[in-house]
Design a protein around this motif. Structure first.
Motif, mmCIF file in Angstrom:
data_model
loop_
_atom_site.group_PDB
_atom_site.id
_atom_site.type_symbol
_atom_site.label_atom_id
_atom_site.label_comp_id
_atom_site.label_asym_id
_atom_site.label_seq_id
_atom_site.Cartn_x
_atom_site.Cartn_y
_atom_site.Cartn_z
ATOM 1 N N THR A 57 106.903 20.503 66.000
ATOM 2 C CA THR A 57 106.886 20.772 67.440
ATOM 3 C C THR A 57 106.049 22.009 67.736
ATOM 4 O OG1 THR A 57 109.040 19.721 67.722
ATOM 5 C CG2 THR A 57 108.339 21.232 69.467
ATOM 6 N N MET A 61 102.627 22.163 69.949
ATOM 7 C CA MET A 61 102.519 23.031 71.123
ATOM 8 C C MET A 61 101.305 23.949 71.070
ATOM 9 S SD MET A 61 106.560 24.067 71.554
ATOM 10 C CE MET A 61 106.306 25.231 72.897
ATOM 11 N N GLU A 116 111.648 28.233 73.186
ATOM 12 C CA GLU A 116 110.570 27.342 73.649
ATOM 13 C C GLU A 116 110.426 26.124 72.739
ATOM 14 O OE1 GLU A 116 110.112 31.284 75.320
ATOM 15 O OE2 GLU A 116 110.127 30.710 73.210
ATOM 16 N N ASN A 119 113.711 23.965 72.848
ATOM 17 C CA ASN A 119 113.782 23.207 74.102
ATOM 18 C C ASN A 119 112.766 22.075 74.142
ATOM 19 O OD1 ASN A 119 115.905 24.725 75.085
ATOM 20 N ND2 ASN A 119 114.571 26.161 76.151
ATOM 21 N N ARG A 120 111.569 22.315 73.625
ATOM 22 C CA ARG A 120 110.544 21.262 73.609
ATOM 23 C C ARG A 120 110.998 20.085 72.744
ATOM 24 N NH1 ARG A 120 104.856 21.172 74.052
ATOM 25 N NH2 ARG A 120 104.183 19.026 73.801
ATOM 26 N N GLU A 123 113.588 18.214 74.684
ATOM 27 C CA GLU A 123 112.945 17.427 75.739
ATOM 28 C C GLU A 123 112.311 16.158 75.175
ATOM 29 O OE1 GLU A 123 110.181 20.171 77.486
ATOM 30 O OE2 GLU A 123 111.788 21.419 78.328
ATOM 31 N N THR A 124 111.672 16.284 74.025
ATOM 32 C CA THR A 124 111.047 15.129 73.379
ATOM 33 C C THR A 124 112.110 14.106 72.993
ATOM 34 O OG1 THR A 124 109.255 16.518 72.552
ATOM 35 C CG2 THR A 124 109.574 14.405 71.447
#
Length: 179
Positions: A57, A61, A116, A119-120, A123-124
């Motif tokens: 991730t 990013m 960050e 959370n990403r 979200e994925t």
């Protein structure tokens, strides 16, 4: 799997037994260098892949050009060479093999504990759940304004049909008729 309450196939005794045979069969068919980890439950079920997913991730990013090579190298470590993908030194070794400069890999590894990145990844995962995913591998094809979920590596022919492509097998040249 956790979010949907789905159990890993290996947790159902007869299905787990079948899966060990089927994995070998699929590896041969797809011509993928796959070796089931010696301690399958310890490596895959107990340890899992959360730290590797967070690292991937962070790569996605900030350095998306390394996403595929890092993902492939982590996959090769666990599924071809029965090597760890959870410890920092293992993740850094995979990053190095994928061509990620050492200083950058260290920076990305440090990012894995940040809100960050966490959370990403959440979200994925939530996005995958929204499409109906319940395990991996899962692919979502977006065609003519509709989403189509496909679960499993044995659905590539169906995926091809939905996107208007003919699936010629894992090695297209070998699948073509010989004259």
């Amino acid at each position: 799997m956790k979010e949907t309450g789905n159990q890993p196939p290996a947790m159902v005794p007869k299905r787990g037994e079948y899966m060990m045979t089927d994995i070998k069969r699929m590896a041969k068919y797809y011509q993928v260098p796959l070796q089931i980890p010696k301690d399958f439950f310890g490596s895959v079920i107990r340890k899992g892949s959360l730290s590797a997913m967070r690292f991937i991730t962070a790569v996605d990013m900030t350095q998306p050009q390394f996403l595929e090579p890092v993902s492939r190298e982590l996959w090769m470590r666990i599924w071809s060479r029965d090597e760890d993908i959870t410890q920092p030194e293992s993740i850094l070794a995979a990053a190095g093999e994928a061509g990620l400069p050492s200083a950058l890999a260290q920076k990305l590894l440090a990012m894995t504990s940040t809100p960050e990145v966490k959370n990403r990844l959440k979200e994925t995962t939530e996005e995958a759940l929204k499409y109906g995913a319940f395990g991996m591998p899962a692919v979502v094809a977006h065609v003519n304004g509709e989403s189509h979920l496909f679960f499993g590596s044995d659905r590539l022919e169906l995926l091809g049909n939905v996107i208007g492509e003919k699936w010629l097998g894992p090695v297209p040249a070998a699948s073509k008729p010989r004259m």
